[in-house]
Design a protein around this motif. Structure first.
Motif, PDB file in Angstrom:
ATOM      1  N   GLU A  49       0.833  -1.206   0.000  1.00 10.06           N
ATOM      2  CA  GLU A  49       0.000   0.000   0.000  1.00 10.06           C
ATOM      3  C   GLU A  49       0.867   1.256   0.000  1.00 10.06           C
ATOM      4  O   GLU A  49       0.582   2.224  -0.720  1.00 10.06           O
ATOM      5  CB  GLU A  49      -0.911   0.009   1.228  1.00 10.06           C
ATOM      6  CG  GLU A  49      -1.832   1.215   1.286  1.00 10.06           C
ATOM      7  CD  GLU A  49      -2.707   1.235   2.520  1.00 10.06           C
ATOM      8  OE1 GLU A  49      -3.324   2.288   2.789  1.00 10.06           O
ATOM      9  OE2 GLU A  49      -2.780   0.205   3.226  1.00 10.06           O
ATOM     10  N   GLY A  50       1.952   1.240   0.785  1.00 13.12           N
ATOM     11  CA  GLY A  50       2.839   2.394   0.831  1.00 13.12           C
ATOM     12  C   GLY A  50       3.492   2.669  -0.507  1.00 13.12           C
ATOM     13  O   GLY A  50       3.597   3.820  -0.935  1.00 13.12           O
ATOM     14  N   GLU A  51       3.932   1.608  -1.193  1.00 10.80           N
ATOM     15  CA  GLU A  51       4.581   1.802  -2.486  1.00 10.80           C
ATOM     16  C   GLU A  51       3.590   2.275  -3.536  1.00 10.80           C
ATOM     17  O   GLU A  51       3.915   3.121  -4.377  1.00 10.80           O
ATOM     18  CB  GLU A  51       5.252   0.503  -2.936  1.00 10.80           C
ATOM     19  CG  GLU A  51       6.118   0.680  -4.163  1.00 10.80           C
ATOM     20  CD  GLU A  51       7.004  -0.516  -4.449  1.00 10.80           C
ATOM     21  OE1 GLU A  51       7.760  -0.458  -5.440  1.00 10.80           O
ATOM     22  OE2 GLU A  51       6.942  -1.502  -3.698  1.00 10.80           O
ATOM     23  N   MET A  52       2.373   1.739  -3.491  1.00  9.55           N
ATOM     24  CA  MET A  52       1.360   2.174  -4.445  1.00  9.55           C
ATOM     25  C   MET A  52       1.021   3.649  -4.236  1.00  9.55           C
ATOM     26  O   MET A  52       0.827   4.399  -5.204  1.00  9.55           O
ATOM     27  CB  MET A  52       0.109   1.309  -4.312  1.00  9.55           C
ATOM     28  CG  MET A  52       0.296  -0.133  -4.770  1.00  9.55           C
ATOM     29  SD  MET A  52      -1.160  -1.166  -4.485  1.00  9.55           S
ATOM     30  CE  MET A  52      -2.322  -0.411  -5.614  1.00  9.55           C
ATOM     31  N   ARG A  53       0.965   4.078  -2.986  1.00 14.40           N
ATOM     32  CA  ARG A  53       0.665   5.483  -2.697  1.00 14.40           C
ATOM     33  C   ARG A  53       1.807   6.388  -3.143  1.00 14.40           C
ATOM     34  O   ARG A  53       1.583   7.466  -3.687  1.00 14.40           O
ATOM     35  CB  ARG A  53       0.410   5.670  -1.200  1.00 14.40           C
ATOM     36  CG  ARG A  53      -0.903   5.083  -0.732  1.00 14.40           C
ATOM     37  CD  ARG A  53      -1.087   5.244   0.756  1.00 14.40           C
ATOM     38  NE  ARG A  53      -1.055   6.644   1.156  1.00 14.40           N
ATOM     39  CZ  ARG A  53      -1.169   7.060   2.417  1.00 14.40           C
ATOM     40  NH1 ARG A  53      -1.312   6.173   3.389  1.00 14.40           N
ATOM     41  NH2 ARG A  53      -1.131   8.342   2.709  1.00 14.40           N
ATOM     42  N   SER A  54       3.047   5.944  -2.921  1.00 16.63           N
ATOM     43  CA  SER A  54       4.188   6.770  -3.305  1.00 16.63           C
ATOM     44  C   SER A  54       4.369   6.833  -4.809  1.00 16.63           C
ATOM     45  O   SER A  54       5.017   7.737  -5.330  1.00 16.63           O
ATOM     46  CB  SER A  54       5.469   6.234  -2.653  1.00 16.63           C
ATOM     47  OG  SER A  54       5.812   4.963  -3.172  1.00 16.63           O
TER      48      SER A  54
END
Length: 205
Positions: A49-54
């Motif tokens: 989720e963090g990578e998708m948001r970034s």
């Protein structure tokens, strides 16, 4: 208080061996390894989720008002510069000859403006499209092993020295709220990715 009840750092490593070495580094630094998780599904999901948001730049919009990813934004800016230069050069012969009854200067300016705008627009669209991550290209967390530790300056400093693919700060509920390190962002090469994706499209054709 357990790791589940507090904010944490979630690091991703290319291999399980690297992740285990990171756990040992945390132990040597004085972090309680009883509070450290290795390859836990909850942290795996948080990192994805963090990578998708970034990957998404919310303030940038492309054709069709869709959000642009970071690599698409950088590539689009490069495409605008290169395309504008190409448009200027392509329009140069016409600008020298002149346009209709207009003076040479006015005609040249008009032609060059059209060439630059047309070239920049084409470069923006083409570069942004070919720089975009393909669906088959996995995210870091999808191909790596996670290590999660309670959020602290000691844990952050230690994990940062263990060559992680990325480190996210994750809230108690599992939602990422910040990035400590992102090796993919540092290693990203826009021109290389555009050329690679163009080659893949040619092979498919």
């Amino acid at each position: 208080m357990t790791l589940r009840d507090e904010m944490r750092l979630v690091a991703v490593y290319d291999t399980e061996d690297e992740a285990r070495r990171a756990v040992r580094a945390l132990e040597r630094s004085g972090v309680d390894v009883a509070q450290v998780r290795l390859a836990d599904d909850r942290d795996h999901l948080s990192s994805i989720e963090g990578e998708m948001r970034s990957e998404t730049v919310g303030t940038a919009a492309g054709p069709g008002s869709r959000s642009l990813s970071n690599e698409m934004t950088r590539a689009s800016l490069l495409g605008i510069a290169v395309g504008g230069l190409i448009g200027f050069l392509v329009a140069l012969p016409v600008a020298i000859i002149g346009v209709g009854d207009l003076s040479l200067f006015v005609g040249a300016v008009l032609v060059e403006c059209v060439g630059i705008v047309a070239g920049a627009t084409a470069g923006w669209i083409i570069a942004g499209s070919f720089a975009a991550r393909r669906p088959e290209e996995p995210l870091a967390a999808e191909r790596g092993t996670t290590v999660a530790a309670p959020l602290s300056e000691k844990a952050r400093d230690t994990l940062s020295t263990t060559n992680p693919r990325r480190i996210d700060i994750v809230e108690r509920d599992g939602h990422p709220v910040g990035i400590v390190a992102d090796r993919d962002a540092r290693e990203h090469h826009v021109v290389r990715d555009i050329a690679r994706h163009m080659g893949e499209e040619e092979r498919r054709g």
